[in-house]
Structures are given as structure tokens and as C-alpha cells.
Design an enzyme around this catalytic site. Structure first.
Site, short mmCIF file in Angstrom:
data_model
loop_
_atom_site.label_atom_id
_atom_site.label_comp_id
_atom_site.label_asym_id
_atom_site.label_seq_id
_atom_site.Cartn_x
_atom_site.Cartn_y
_atom_site.Cartn_z
CG ASP A 286 -2.22 0.85 0.87
OD1 ASP A 286 -2.16 1.67 -0.06
OD2 ASP A 286 -3.23 0.72 1.57
C1 NOJ Z 1 -4.08 3.86 -0.01
C2 NOJ Z 1 -5.25 2.93 0.12
O1 NOJ Z 1 -5.20 2.26 1.37
C3 NOJ Z 1 -5.32 1.90 -0.99
O2 NOJ Z 1 -6.52 1.17 -0.85
C4 NOJ Z 1 -5.21 2.55 -2.32
O3 NOJ Z 1 -5.32 1.59 -3.34
C5 NOJ Z 1 -3.90 3.30 -2.39
N1 NOJ Z 1 -3.85 4.31 -1.36
C6 NOJ Z 1 -3.66 3.95 -3.75
O4 NOJ Z 1 -4.48 5.03 -3.92
#
Ligand code: NOJ
Length: 730
Positions: A286
């Protein structure tokens, strides 16, 4: 040296056969990857393991300048937040024409419930209990994305969530493992189709691995502390279901699990995901979650954090630039084996090959196709059709609904009645407010000339106008920013003075219909006690107002069922239906039992609940055989009758309780459901088949399987179904 890859390949295909090769695995691609790995420099390999956001849109704290130079030097293999066919074609051209090896870029984006045509938030879509609908929504979202230059979505989010304070409950399938598994698989099938080289499909990503939904107190990014049993029984199964459906990628989660952040968690990423489950796609982190292992307190600096991640099994670093800065040096110093890097790069290239990007890197960059596929009438129509299936009728006293479209004076009010932007909900991709139909527009479009629709934006003023109305429709709830990432709430009642205003409106004596727009279960006893009708609309997407009006005026008979328990008050949270009995189950006559002094144990609306404009009667269910052997299939049948005078759909639900186990078992668990459409007066026999797997669990010694003994089987229209059948497993 020459023999090693050949032997490796033979060995690989032998083990793969045992582990079920995903449909996108292709031996020819593997040989091409071998050749490519042979000629790639270490920096080029690390480039494939690096993902940066474009300057287009940013969903986190760090913006990296100069990413286009990184593309040109082959130090960047994947980009997210860049979209549209033209924009991405230009970036792709830099990679393909200006780098030494011309390896195409992979473009990712958070397409969670639609790219431009927005569908209901996933929690709402799950309330349809309609797997075809979820698959169709994902398919259309995938097609629009693919037409807009994208290859990869960060969806489905398959985190089980039992705490409505957590803002991200809107993004998943709610509290239940079985429903979560089915929805996860349906969405993967929708995005990926049957052939990844079909340029109308995109890669899916099962996230957030794992147990992100168990954040303590529902505070986003907070600590997770659960047992291995709970991890495996509750949080992992939807991920496994996504994997079995062929999901191409996994995303790590921000949280720790048993003291180890998921992004550096070898147990999760290697022992379970690769070794037990045989995952052959790639794992992305993430957003900056490698770097976040420093504040987590398991790494002193980014170099150490990067080592933890790569060794745990991370293949691609999202936005952290840790692999980008440190990994090549760590391979040269011997801290990271080249084989681990090659494995990661192979997994990533495998997906680029599967998408057909090596045959034609611009196959997703066709502006004509983009113009023809995005926000089409057909897509809007599908969004409306799916949105109305997601609506859950929570209360309908004295048949306040449906409204009469032919006559009468309808007063429309509430903060969300005419807000286009809020209809989209969080994570709305490229969805735009100006495309959205509000509730007010939907009601105006549906009402005929004989009916008078008045809109009073301010609820206090609406109280004064109420006496001129026959019925009041209040659009209440949360704004779209109040759920989603970093949007936890410590209070789950209606924000601001909405509840007071609803009481004041009800005190005028006019029937009040409350339409709720929100991304999480709310505590609504104050609303429930005064409203004549309550319709849970979630955030329905582009066609919101039309879909809600279809239900309000009875053009569509509501059939949604709650995918999460609605508590009476925050103090009951977490409250979910498949809880354990405890040693002192509630007894109202005995103080020393498990209950509250000041609140009931019961929810306001239970899991699986939802009303209809018609009524359904369940016959007495029956078992083909009340005693079965371990490997027999258990067959349960029940007759369901639409006993009212309108056609409608219901969701027949089957729950199972294992009465005595080597470990405590939930009071009931969903193990089957079927959404059926019944004409008025029609009866249908619904049959469920339970397999050994449906009755299996992690036994005391952590082996997975059944135990002989007695089971109770409940069949009905929600999780309170009574009068169980008894089954004996020999
Ligand atoms: C953080 C989020 O937790 C995740 O779900 C997402 O895909 C990413 N950012 C990218 O935007």
C-alpha cells in the site's frame, strides 16, 4: 548454468500442476521472461519493482517529482493515478521508445465502484446479494478503465469489517465471511474476465492483505491484534476466494498483524500467500507502507524497512521509493539474493505479458474506443438497475411507501436531497458530480403533473412548510467525505442536527420518509422511532436519484438486505451476527449474564435484513437426510411463497451452527443464500447443498476440517431465522 532454468521450469510446472495454475499462466511467456531477465540490468529490474503516482491525482502524502525522467531511464515500471487514453499513451511512449529494453509500463488506478459511470459503493452493491450484479458492475468499470488507458485496478477490497466507525467499511462487502468470499470472487471475475489479453479487461488486486478491517476501535491505520484462528477463519477467506478466482495481484495492508506490519510480514506474504496458496501474481505494497515500518517501530531506517519488505515477499513498492533508492545496493552487498529480485520481476512481467502489452503496448490507448465506451447510456442504465437493487427498506409503517406519483404534495428536504457530488461516495475514480442525478431530480422526473413536488433545502424551514405537504421525504446521512480512507468517526449517529430536524418534521404529524445516504451502518434508534419509512440508499452512484425514485414510487420493489448489522448505539460496537454464545449468555432475569445495564444486546436492524412491498412466507425447511457422513453433501430445501400482491425478490438465507466443537463456534454462520424473484402468489422451492468444506473450521489443533456431532440449520429471510433443523454429522 544453462540447466538450472530448464530444471527450474520443469520443477515449476510440476508443482504448479499440483497447485492449480491460474488461467493467465502461460509457459511461452515464462520463456520470454527468462530471456528478458538474462539481459536486464539490476537497476532495470528494480525499476520494474517500482510504482510511482503521476502528477495527475494523488491519494497519499508524498509527491515524487520527476517521475517522467525515471520512466525514460528504465527505473520506473508502473504508474498509478494517470489515466485517459491519450495521457497514458504519451507516458507509455517514453517507456517503449526511449528506454533500452522498451518494457511497457503498467497503469494502475483506484477503480473501486466505477471509473466514470459510478455504481453503488461496494457495501451498497453487496446489499443486493446479487453476485451477477457485482460482477457486471466490475465488468463495466473494467471496460471503462481499459478504454481510458488503464491496466490495473486496486480492487476488490475484500477486508471483512465489523466496526462501523471504520470509514473503509464502505469499500468492502461488510461483516460476513461467506458473503465476502462470494462478492470477492464475483468482482475479480468482473474486472479480469476470462482472458487477460482481451483489451476490455484489467488486472484486479485483492486488498488489503491482511486484517486491515480489524483496526482497533475502528480508527483507520490502527493496530490489529487477532489470533491466528480469527485471521484464518474470518479475515483470510475472502482473499483465498479472490485467489481461487484468479486475482492477478495482492496489496499489503498498513496495519500490523501479531506485532509485524503486513508489509514486512513473511508469514502472510510468503508462508501463507505463496507457499500454502501457491499465488503466482505479484504483491504491491500500500501507499508508502514500506516507509511506514519506521514509525511502526520495526525498522530504524528505510534501508532496513526495504529489506524487511522484500524478504517478506513484497514485489512492488508503491510510492515509497525505498526499492528505487536502496534495493540495488542491497543486492550488490549480498543482503538480498538476486533470486528474490528475479522472482519479483518475473511476477510483474508475467502480468504485463498476460495483458498483451509486449505485443502492443498501446492497445489500451485508443481514443476512439475511449469515446465510445465511457459513460454510455447502457452503462448508466446498468448503474441504475444495480443501484436500485442495493437499496434496503428498513422500515415501512402503514405502507407509507410506495409514494403516489399521480397526486399529492411531496415536500423534499434534507442536506443530501440535491447534492450531486455526494451521490458518488468515496473512491469514485473519474466519476464527476455533474453526471449525477440527485434525489430531487429523480423525484421530479418520476412524479407526474398531478403530484406537486416542493423542495426546501433547509430543514428548519421545511418544518415550517410541512403543514402544506401530504408527505415529507428527507434526504439525510453523511457527506461522501465522511467515509472511505482516513474517515473514521467516533460517533455513528446522523451528523449535525439532522436527527432533531427529523423529529421536528415528524412532530408535524405528516408522514416522514427518510432516505439515507451513508457509507457505514449508523445508529438510528431516534430516527426509527419517529419516521414512517426508512430507505437505506448508501451512495448509489451516477444514477442515484433515478434508482431511489424507482423504489420510492414503487416502480421497483426493494429487495436489498443488510450486509452489516446496524447497532442501536455505538456502545454495542463491534456488533455482528456470527458472534459466540459466551459462558453466560444473556438472561434478562439474571444479572450475572452477558449484557448491558443501559442497552439491549440486540441490533436495531440485523444482518441480512430488509423489507419489501410484498410479503414472503417460508415453509418448513427439510433435510434430505438428517444424518450424514463426513463427505456427504447435505441437502436442504424450503418452499418460499410471495404471499402479497406485488411481484418482488427476496434473499433466502441458510445459517449453520456447530453446537459442540473442540473450540467455541459462532451461534450461526451464513453458509448459503439465493436471491429469487417471485411473482405475486408464486411459490418456489429453493435447494441448498452444503459440502464438507461448508462445515469445516480450524479445530483446536489448527487443522482444518469437520468434527462429528450435531449442527443446527436455520433457513429464513434474515439472520434471526428461527426453528432450526437438526443435522448429525457422523
Ligand atoms: C491507499 C489505500 O489504502 C489503498 O486502498 C489505495 O489503493 C492506495 N492508497 C492507492 O491510492
Amino acid at each position: 548454468m544453462k540447466y538450472i532454468p530448464i530444471f527450474g521450469l520443469l520443477f515449476a510446472s510440476w508443482t504448479l500442476a499440483a497447485q492449480q495454475v491460474p488461467y493467465w499462466y502461460n509457459a511461452t511467456h515464462e520463456r520470454r521472461i527468462d530471456s528478458l531477465l538474462d539481459i536486464m540490468t539490476l537497476e532495470e529490474k528494480v525499476g520494474q519493482m517500482t510504482l510511482f503516482t503521476s502528477d495527475w491525482a494523488v491519494t497519499g502524502p508524498t509527491i515524487r517529482e520527476g517521475y517522467q525522467d525515471d520512466i525514460r531511464t528504465g527505473r520506473l515500471g508502473a504508474i498509478f493515478n494517470a489515466h485517459t487514453a491519450d495521457y497514458n499513451r504519451n507516458l507509455q511512449r517514453m517507456a517503449v521508445e526511449e528506454t533500452r529494453l522498451g518494457i511497457p509500463l503498467l497503469f494502475g488506478y483506484d477503480v473501486i465502484h466505477g471509473y466514470r459511470t459510478i455504481f453503488p459503493i461496494p457495501l451498497g452493491e453487496t446489499a443486493s446479494w446479487n453476485l451477477e450484479a457485482a460482477e457486471e458492475a466490475a465488468r463495466i468499470a473494467g471496460r471503462e478503465s481499459a478504454a481510458a488507458g488503464l491496466h490495473w485496478t486496486y480492487a476488490p477490497m475484500v477486508d471483512i469489517a465489523r466496526d462501523p466507525r471504520w470509514g473503509r467499511v464502505m469499500e468492502g462487502s461488510g461483516e460476513d465471511v461467506y458473503l465476502g468470499k462470494k462478492m470477492a470472487a464475483a468482482r475479480v471475475r468482473g474486472f479480469q474476465g476470462e482472458d487477460l489479453s482481451d483489451p476490455l479487461t484489467i488486472l484486479a488486486c485483492a486488498k488489503h492483505f491482511a486484517a486491515y478491517g480489524a483496526a482497533q476501535a475502528g480508527r483507520d491505520y490502527n493496530t490489529v491484534d487477532i489470533s491466528e484462528r480469527v485471521l484464518r477463519e474470518t479475515y483470510l477467506p475472502p482473499f483465498k476466494a479472490a485467489l481461487d478466482a484468479g486475482v492477478a495481484t495482492f496489496m499489503t495492508s498498513f496495519n500490523e498483524v501479531d506485532g509485524v506490519p503486513a508489509t514486512g510480514n513473511h508469514h502472510l506474504l510468503t508462508d501463507i500467500l505463496r507457499d500454502e496458496w501457491g499465488f503466482m501474481g505479484f504483491v504491491v505494497t500500500d501507499y508508502t507502507s514500506i516507509n511506514e515500518m519506521i514509525p511502526h517501530g520495526v525498522a530504524a531506517d528505510s534501508a532496513q524497512a526495504g529489506l524487511l519488505a522484500v524478504k517478506a515477499g513484497v514485489d512492488m513498492d508503491m510510492q515509497g521509493a525505498v526499492f528505487y533508492e536502496k534495493l540495488a545496493g542491497q543486492v550488490r552487498s549480498g543482503e538480498v539474493p538476486m533470486a528474490r529480485v528475479d522472482d519479483a520481476v518475473r511476477r510483474i512481467l508475467r502480468m504485463k505479458y498476460a495483458l498483451g502489452l509486449f505485443d502492443d503496448p498501446y492497445r489500451y490507448s485508443d481514443t476512439e474506443r475511449e469515446a465510445q465506451n465511457i459513460l454510455t447510456e447502457a452503462n448508466r442504465e446498468a448503474s441504475r438497475r444495480i443501484a436500485r437493487q442495493s437499496l434496503v427498506l428498513l422500515k415501512n409503517e402503514n405502507d407509507a411507501l410506495p409514494l403516489n406519483a399521480e397526486r399529492g404534495r411531496i415536500l423534499v428536504t434534507g442536506p443530501l436531497a440535491d447534492s450531486q457530488a455526494d451521490m458518488l461516495g468515496a473512491w469514485h475514480g473519474d466519476g464527476r458530480a455533474e453526471d449525477c442525478i440527485t434525489l430531487l431530480t429523480g423525484i421530479r422526473d418520476a412524479a407526474s403533473d398531478g403530484a406537486e413536488v416542493t423542495y426546501v433545502a433547509d430543514m428548519a424551514e421545511a418544518v415550517r412548510s410541512a403543514r402544506r405537504a401530504d408527505i415529507i421525504v428527507v434526504a439525510a446521512g453523511e457527506t461522501w467525505e465522511m467515509s472511505g480512507e482516513a474517515a473514521s468517526r467516533a460517533d455513528i449517529t446522523l451528523p449535525g442536527d439532522q436527527e432533531d430536524r427529523i423529529r421536528q418534521l415528524a412532530a408535524t404529524g405528516k408522514p416522514v420518509v427518510v432516505v439515507l445516504f451513508n457509507g457505514r451502518p449508523l445508529a438510528l434508534p431516534g430516527v426509527d422511532s419517529v419516521a414512517s419509512a426508512i430507505l437505506e440508499a448508501w451512495f448509489p452512484g451516477t444514477e442515484a436519484g433515478h434508482a431511489v425514485a424507482d423504489v420510492l414510487f414503487g416502480d421497483y420493489n426493494p429487495a436489498g438486505r443488510l450486509p452489516m448489522t446496524f447497532p442501536r448505539s455505538l456502545g454495542q460496537v463491534p456488533l455482528y451476527y456470527d458472534a459466540k454464545n459466551t459462558g453466560r449468555p444473556r438472561d434478562e432475569n439474571n444479572k450475572y449474564t452477558s449484557k448491558y445495564l443501559d442497552e439491549s444486546n440486540d441490533p436495531l436492524y440485523p444482518f441480512g435484513y430488509g423489507l419489501s412491498y410484498t410479503t414472503f412466507e417460508y415453509g418448513t425447511p427439510s433435510l434430505a437426510s438428517a444424518t450424514v457422513n463426513r463427505n456427504d453433501t447435505v441437502t436442504v430445501t424450503v418452499d418460499v411463497t410471495n404471499s402479497g400482491d406485488r411481484d418482488g425478490a427476496t434473499v433466502v438465507q441458510l445459517y449453520v451452527q456447530d453446537v459442540v466443537g473442540s473450540v467455541t463456534r459462532p451461534l450461526r454462520e451464513l453458509k448459503g443464500f439465493e436471491r429469487i424473484e417471485l411473482a405475486a402468489g408464486e411459490t418456489r422451492t429453493v435447494t441448498f447443498h452444503l459440502t464438507n468444506d461448508d462445515l469445516s473450521f480450524y479445530r483446536q489443533d489448527m487443522t482444518y476440517g469437520t468434527e462429528p456431532g450435531e449442527y443446527r440449520l436455520y433457513v429464513g429471510g434474515d439472520s434471526r431465522a428461527a426453528n432450526p433443523l437438526t443435522l448429525t454429522l457422523e
